[in-house]
Design a protein around this motif. Sequence first.
Motif, short mmCIF file in Angstrom:
data_model
loop_
_atom_site.label_atom_id
_atom_site.label_comp_id
_atom_site.label_asym_id
_atom_site.label_seq_id
_atom_site.Cartn_x
_atom_site.Cartn_y
_atom_site.Cartn_z
N PHE A 109 85.15 161.19 24.07
CA PHE A 109 83.83 161.14 24.67
C PHE A 109 82.76 161.62 23.67
CE2 PHE A 109 85.86 161.94 29.07
CZ PHE A 109 85.98 160.58 29.30
N ARG A 110 83.06 162.73 23.00
CA ARG A 110 82.06 163.32 22.10
C ARG A 110 81.77 162.42 20.92
NH1 ARG A 110 84.14 166.90 19.59
NH2 ARG A 110 86.26 166.93 20.41
N LEU A 111 82.80 161.82 20.33
CA LEU A 111 82.58 160.94 19.19
C LEU A 111 81.83 159.67 19.60
CD1 LEU A 111 85.96 161.22 17.22
CD2 LEU A 111 83.73 162.25 16.66
N ARG A 112 82.14 159.16 20.78
CA ARG A 112 81.42 157.96 21.23
C ARG A 112 79.94 158.27 21.44
NH1 ARG A 112 84.90 153.76 22.59
NH2 ARG A 112 83.32 152.69 23.85
N LEU A 113 79.63 159.46 21.98
CA LEU A 113 78.24 159.85 22.15
C LEU A 113 77.55 160.01 20.80
CD1 LEU A 113 75.91 160.65 24.00
CD2 LEU A 113 76.78 163.01 23.96
N GLU A 114 78.24 160.60 19.84
CA GLU A 114 77.66 160.75 18.49
C GLU A 114 77.37 159.39 17.86
OE1 GLU A 114 80.25 163.18 16.17
OE2 GLU A 114 80.02 164.94 17.47
N ARG A 115 78.26 158.43 18.06
CA ARG A 115 78.02 157.09 17.52
C ARG A 115 76.81 156.45 18.17
NH1 ARG A 115 84.11 155.85 19.00
NH2 ARG A 115 85.15 157.23 17.49
N ALA A 164 83.52 151.13 12.35
CA ALA A 164 82.14 151.10 11.82
C ALA A 164 81.65 149.67 11.60
CB ALA A 164 82.07 151.89 10.51
N ALA A 165 82.54 148.74 11.28
CA ALA A 165 82.13 147.36 11.05
C ALA A 165 81.61 146.73 12.34
CB ALA A 165 83.31 146.55 10.51
N VAL A 166 82.26 147.04 13.46
CA VAL A 166 81.78 146.52 14.75
C VAL A 166 80.45 147.17 15.11
CG1 VAL A 166 82.30 146.30 17.20
CG2 VAL A 166 84.13 146.03 15.52
N ALA A 219 76.92 145.19 15.99
CA ALA A 219 76.09 145.43 17.16
C ALA A 219 74.69 145.87 16.78
CB ALA A 219 76.75 146.49 18.05
N LEU A 220 74.61 146.72 15.79
CA LEU A 220 73.31 147.19 15.31
C LEU A 220 72.47 146.02 14.81
CD1 LEU A 220 71.80 149.91 14.88
CD2 LEU A 220 72.66 149.86 12.54
N GLN A 228 79.11 140.23 24.66
CA GLN A 228 79.65 138.89 24.87
C GLN A 228 80.28 138.36 23.59
OE1 GLN A 228 76.67 136.40 26.66
NE2 GLN A 228 78.11 135.56 28.13
N ASP A 229 81.06 139.19 22.95
CA ASP A 229 81.71 138.81 21.70
C ASP A 229 83.07 139.51 21.66
OD1 ASP A 229 82.42 139.07 18.75
OD2 ASP A 229 80.59 137.89 18.57
N ASP A 230 84.07 138.82 21.15
CA ASP A 230 85.41 139.41 21.11
C ASP A 230 85.43 140.73 20.35
OD1 ASP A 230 86.46 137.37 22.59
OD2 ASP A 230 87.35 136.29 20.90
N ALA A 231 84.53 140.87 19.39
CA ALA A 231 84.51 142.11 18.59
C ALA A 231 84.19 143.33 19.43
CB ALA A 231 83.49 141.98 17.45
N TYR A 232 83.53 143.12 20.59
CA TYR A 232 83.07 144.24 21.41
C TYR A 232 84.08 144.63 22.50
CZ TYR A 232 78.63 142.87 19.25
OH TYR A 232 77.65 142.55 18.36
N ARG A 233 85.33 144.26 22.32
CA ARG A 233 86.35 144.57 23.32
C ARG A 233 86.46 146.06 23.58
NH1 ARG A 233 92.00 145.35 22.93
NH2 ARG A 233 91.83 145.05 20.69
N LEU A 234 86.30 146.88 22.55
CA LEU A 234 86.39 148.34 22.69
C LEU A 234 85.02 149.01 22.59
CD1 LEU A 234 89.60 149.06 20.54
CD2 LEU A 234 89.41 148.70 23.02
N GLY A 235 83.97 148.22 22.73
CA GLY A 235 82.62 148.77 22.67
C GLY A 235 81.79 148.11 21.58
N SER A 236 80.55 148.53 21.48
CA SER A 236 79.63 147.98 20.47
C SER A 236 79.07 149.11 19.63
CB SER A 236 78.54 147.16 21.16
OG SER A 236 77.78 147.96 22.06
N LEU A 237 77.97 149.71 20.07
CA LEU A 237 77.41 150.83 19.31
C LEU A 237 78.31 152.06 19.35
CD1 LEU A 237 73.62 150.65 20.29
CD2 LEU A 237 74.69 149.87 18.16
N ALA A 238 79.22 152.13 20.33
CA ALA A 238 80.13 153.28 20.43
C ALA A 238 81.54 152.94 19.92
CB ALA A 238 80.21 153.75 21.88
#
Length: 375
Positions: free
Chosen positions: A153-159, A112-114, A118-119, A98-108
């Motif tokens: 997909f693989r990089l998002r899973l690693e993140r 790195a700043a986003v 989230a973390l 629920q934050d503009d920063a998370y438009r493309l995801g949070s932990l994934a």
Amino acid sequence: MTLDENALFAALDDFRIELPSWAFNNSGTRFHVFEQPGAPADAFAKVDDAATVHRYTGAAPLVSLHIPWDAVADYRELAAHAVEQGLAIGAINSNTFQDDAYRLGSLAHPDAAVRRKALAAVMECGEIAAATGAHAVKVWLGDGTNYPGQDSFRLRLERLEAGFREIHDGLPDGVRLLIEYKLYEPAFYATDVPDWGTALLLCERSGPNARVVVDLGHHAAGVNIEQIVAVLLSAGRLGAFDLNDRKHGDDDLIAGSINPYQLFLVFAELAGVEAARGVSYMVDQAHNIEPKVPALIRTVMTLQEQWAKAVLIDRTRLECLQAEGDVLGANAVVKDAYDTDVRPLLARWRERHGLAPDPFNAYLESGDEARRRRR
């Protein structure tokens, strides 16, 4: 089927339901929020509403919080207020959607700043858990992609793996990490934690205190949810439920309102099973058009009914018939338990605890709903 009423009552005593604070808020659809008189103004009022449900049902002594929706200046004060009302704080639910920063995801997210933002939001929930005595921090991610090629997909899973490991290792002692999955929404192409297998993988790569949350509405049509429950329980990774029901998708209807037999079959995998003792039975429903408190009283009553039916399964006879390969006999044992009218038994359990035999009508007749609307 032989009935040991004392054993059934003991099982009902142990069946503790956890209510969501947000279920008492004004809510609606993505088109409109329908306001109701008496909606709680803050987390303290939500705790009061949850306490009302517990006071009438005797079966919902825990309330989940959602941060930042339930943010307060002093969480120890909120926890003390809950205790005064006969409740304890259950899980702390994080918000990374629920934050503009998370438009493309949070932990994934690729940035790195986003991911750090989230973390930090999830780790704050760990601090709140320590202050309130909560048993878990629950994470549901809206992370995903809308188009092929948008991200790897693989990089998002690693993140995700890296983020969940850090969260797991940073939580206070005794606080579990609960990872929720969802088949779709809000991403249109791919959801980063779409199923129980991905959630299980993330738990195993996070650490020993990570568990999977099973939301009954987060599956494709026809999926055998009770089999998923059995597998996760066998793996020692079943942590909690989000109890609701669905007709088309993630509808968040009252549990058992559409398919009570499925709810019963899920509970049949858990009732009386020692390995299920630490599982949390959380509610996650959207009461958009119905009044909040009576809706949740109805929820608790329905959950108790299906739990009682699951307890009544003659396990000894069932195992015998299964070993003999008696297909119809084994199925009949399960169906006989489901067909049992347990409402008189539940009425006697409530009377034993000094409660009205019908909590729903007792609440409607009490005048408490009118007083809540005037607050």
